[in-house]
Design a protein around this motif. Structure first.
Motif, PDB file in Angstrom:
ATOM      1  N   ILE A   1      70.824  -1.181  31.560  1.00  0.00           N
ATOM      2  CA  ILE A   1      70.312   0.171  31.327  1.00  0.00           C
ATOM      3  C   ILE A   1      70.696   1.093  32.485  1.00  0.00           C
ATOM      4  O   ILE A   1      71.119   2.232  32.281  1.00  0.00           O
ATOM      5  CB  ILE A   1      68.776   0.142  31.153  1.00  0.00           C
ATOM      6  N   LYS A   2      70.561   0.587  33.699  1.00  0.00           N
ATOM      7  CA  LYS A   2      70.944   1.356  34.891  1.00  0.00           C
ATOM      8  C   LYS A   2      72.423   1.722  34.836  1.00  0.00           C
ATOM      9  O   LYS A   2      72.820   2.858  35.147  1.00  0.00           O
ATOM     10  CB  LYS A   2      70.637   0.538  36.152  1.00  0.00           C
ATOM     11  N   LEU A   3      73.256   0.767  34.422  1.00  0.00           N
ATOM     12  CA  LEU A   3      74.693   1.004  34.296  1.00  0.00           C
ATOM     13  C   LEU A   3      74.972   2.055  33.222  1.00  0.00           C
ATOM     14  O   LEU A   3      75.758   2.990  33.441  1.00  0.00           O
ATOM     15  CB  LEU A   3      75.404  -0.306  33.942  1.00  0.00           C
ATOM     16  N   LEU A   4      74.329   1.938  32.081  1.00  0.00           N
ATOM     17  CA  LEU A   4      74.561   2.875  30.980  1.00  0.00           C
ATOM     18  C   LEU A   4      74.083   4.278  31.334  1.00  0.00           C
ATOM     19  O   LEU A   4      74.711   5.281  30.953  1.00  0.00           O
ATOM     20  CB  LEU A   4      73.874   2.372  29.709  1.00  0.00           C
ATOM     21  N   HIS A   5      72.989   4.370  32.065  1.00  0.00           N
ATOM     22  CA  HIS A   5      72.528   5.692  32.528  1.00  0.00           C
ATOM     23  C   HIS A   5      73.582   6.339  33.432  1.00  0.00           C
ATOM     24  O   HIS A   5      73.777   7.558  33.400  1.00  0.00           O
ATOM     25  CB  HIS A   5      71.206   5.548  33.285  1.00  0.00           C
ATOM     26  N   LYS A   6      74.248   5.528  34.213  1.00  0.00           N
ATOM     27  CA  LYS A   6      75.314   6.028  35.094  1.00  0.00           C
ATOM     28  C   LYS A   6      76.424   6.693  34.276  1.00  0.00           C
ATOM     29  O   LYS A   6      77.050   7.656  34.728  1.00  0.00           O
ATOM     30  CB  LYS A   6      75.879   4.857  35.915  1.00  0.00           C
ATOM     31  N   TYR A   7      76.635   6.165  33.062  1.00  0.00           N
ATOM     32  CA  TYR A   7      77.665   6.727  32.181  1.00  0.00           C
ATOM     33  C   TYR A   7      77.056   7.669  31.130  1.00  0.00           C
ATOM     34  O   TYR A   7      77.642   7.896  30.072  1.00  0.00           O
ATOM     35  CB  TYR A   7      78.452   5.598  31.505  1.00  0.00           C
TER      36      TYR A   7
ATOM     37  N   ALA B   1      72.368   4.249  23.395  1.00  0.00           N
ATOM     38  CA  ALA B   1      72.117   2.803  23.342  1.00  0.00           C
ATOM     39  C   ALA B   1      70.729   2.601  22.759  1.00  0.00           C
ATOM     40  O   ALA B   1      69.751   3.161  23.245  1.00  0.00           O
ATOM     41  CB  ALA B   1      72.212   2.176  24.730  1.00  0.00           C
ATOM     42  N   LEU B   2      70.650   1.816  21.707  1.00  0.00           N
ATOM     43  CA  LEU B   2      69.391   1.557  21.006  1.00  0.00           C
ATOM     44  C   LEU B   2      68.942   0.129  21.297  1.00  0.00           C
ATOM     45  O   LEU B   2      69.701  -0.822  21.066  1.00  0.00           O
ATOM     46  CB  LEU B   2      69.588   1.757  19.503  1.00  0.00           C
TER      47      LEU B   2
ATOM     48  N   LYS C   1      57.618  -4.611  28.452  1.00  0.00           N
ATOM     49  CA  LYS C   1      57.050  -3.399  29.041  1.00  0.00           C
ATOM     50  C   LYS C   1      57.967  -2.802  30.102  1.00  0.00           C
ATOM     51  O   LYS C   1      58.169  -1.581  30.154  1.00  0.00           O
ATOM     52  CB  LYS C   1      55.689  -3.716  29.658  1.00  0.00           C
ATOM     53  N   LYS C   2      58.561  -3.657  30.946  1.00  0.00           N
ATOM     54  CA  LYS C   2      59.435  -3.169  32.016  1.00  0.00           C
ATOM     55  C   LYS C   2      60.698  -2.511  31.473  1.00  0.00           C
ATOM     56  O   LYS C   2      61.264  -1.621  32.109  1.00  0.00           O
ATOM     57  CB  LYS C   2      59.787  -4.319  32.962  1.00  0.00           C
ATOM     58  N   ILE C   3      61.132  -2.971  30.294  1.00  0.00           N
ATOM     59  CA  ILE C   3      62.307  -2.363  29.664  1.00  0.00           C
ATOM     60  C   ILE C   3      61.922  -1.029  29.027  1.00  0.00           C
ATOM     61  O   ILE C   3      62.665  -0.047  29.106  1.00  0.00           O
ATOM     62  CB  ILE C   3      62.929  -3.321  28.628  1.00  0.00           C
TER      63      ILE C   3
ATOM     64  N   LYS D   1      62.109   1.914  31.223  1.00  0.00           N
ATOM     65  CA  LYS D   1      63.453   2.385  31.572  1.00  0.00           C
ATOM     66  C   LYS D   1      64.081   3.237  30.460  1.00  0.00           C
ATOM     67  O   LYS D   1      65.143   3.825  30.660  1.00  0.00           O
ATOM     68  CB  LYS D   1      64.370   1.187  31.859  1.00  0.00           C
ATOM     69  N   CYS D   2      63.433   3.280  29.294  1.00  0.00           N
ATOM     70  CA  CYS D   2      63.984   4.013  28.156  1.00  0.00           C
ATOM     71  C   CYS D   2      63.704   5.515  28.280  1.00  0.00           C
ATOM     72  O   CYS D   2      62.684   5.928  28.829  1.00  0.00           O
ATOM     73  CB  CYS D   2      63.378   3.497  26.844  1.00  0.00           C
ATOM     74  N   ASP D   3      64.606   6.320  27.730  1.00  0.00           N
ATOM     75  CA  ASP D   3      64.409   7.773  27.716  1.00  0.00           C
ATOM     76  C   ASP D   3      63.408   8.175  26.639  1.00  0.00           C
ATOM     77  O   ASP D   3      62.609   9.091  26.837  1.00  0.00           O
ATOM     78  CB  ASP D   3      65.748   8.472  27.474  1.00  0.00           C
TER      79      ASP D   3
END
Length: 250
Positions: free
Chosen positions: A165-171, A198-199, A210-212, A215-217
């Motif tokens: 998720i961190k990587l995808l947010h970067k892009y 990303a779904l 919960k931790k994931i 991180k979701c928008d």
């Protein structure tokens, strides 16, 4: 043989394996039949120079398979799917817009196979699958239920979804999670505002960790009535096709 999980079976599964991933085939075993399917597939195997052998019904009995359809392929199983994040990055860089499906803790091979088939039907770009507490992507049932569509899409298995998720947010990906208790309906987001999406779907019983979710928008729900939940592959189909309906050029 069954223990090593190094074979696939079923006509459509093998047909797509031959078409999209023939380099991973070791040898194919065929039950001789005097029909068009048999003649056509042997011609393709001869053209592609893929090793095969005609066998009798007794050969298939040792596999104890239901509906093998008279065809089995031994494969180089471990090389088909990547676990390299660098390959994912290279894939992302190929174009500006993407639609990814991320699956976390899907434990039923029938569900995973159906999820993959639905994603391919919707023209999803890639599927990212968590390795932990999930059914193996190498499971024969997953391949069979996907009806060979598993070979038509970029699939990567990963150890840590939070890092992805961190990587995808970067892009600049919009990260969407699913939650039955969310106040935001799948019909309440303008997906056209975002280049890449990303779904994420989680466990059939417990959903996303919960931790994931943190991180979701956005966390989305399908507005359903009279029942509490839907099968994960059905839910994926509903949300994916709603997003695709809105987005013209993704």
């Amino acid at each position: 043989m069954n223990k090593n999980n190094n074979y696939l079976y079923g006509f459509n599964t093998i047909k797509n394996l031959i078409k999209y991933k023939s380099e991973y085939i070791k040898k194919i075993f065929l039950l001789k039949k005097n029909n068009k399917k048999f003649i056509k597939i042997t011609k393709i195997l001869n053209i592609k120079k893929i090793s095969y052998k005609i066998v009798n019904k007794k050969f298939f009995k040792k596999f104890n398979l239901f509906n093998h359809q008279g065809i089995i392929s031994y494969i180089k199983r471990k090389k088909i799917f990547s676990s390299s994040v660098n390959k994912l990055i290279s894939f992302i860089k190929k174009k500006k817009k993407h639609f990814f499906l991320i699956l976390d803790r899907i434990t039923d091979p029938y569900n995973l196979g159906s999820c993959i088939r639905t994603a391919v039907a919707a023209n999803i770009d890639a599927i990212i699958i968590s390795k932990h507490n999930s059914v193996s992507i190498e499971n024969n049932i997953v391949h069979k239920v996907s009806v060979g569509s598993i070979y038509k899409i970029f699939i990567i298995t990963i150890n840590n979804i939070k890092n992805i998720i961190k990587l995808l947010h970067k892009y600049n990906f919009l990260i969407l999670g699913t939650d039955l208790n969310s106040k935001k309906s799948i019909y309440g987001v303008n997906y056209n505002m975002y280049n890449s999406i990303a779904l994420i779907f989680g466990s059939e019983n417990k959903g996303i960790k919960k931790k994931i979710k943190e991180k979701c928008d956005f966390l989305l729900r399908i507005p359903i009535k009279k029942i509490n939940s839907l099968n994960v592959s059905v839910s994926i189909g509903i949300i994916i096709f709603e997003i695709m309906r809105q987005i013209k050029n993704l």
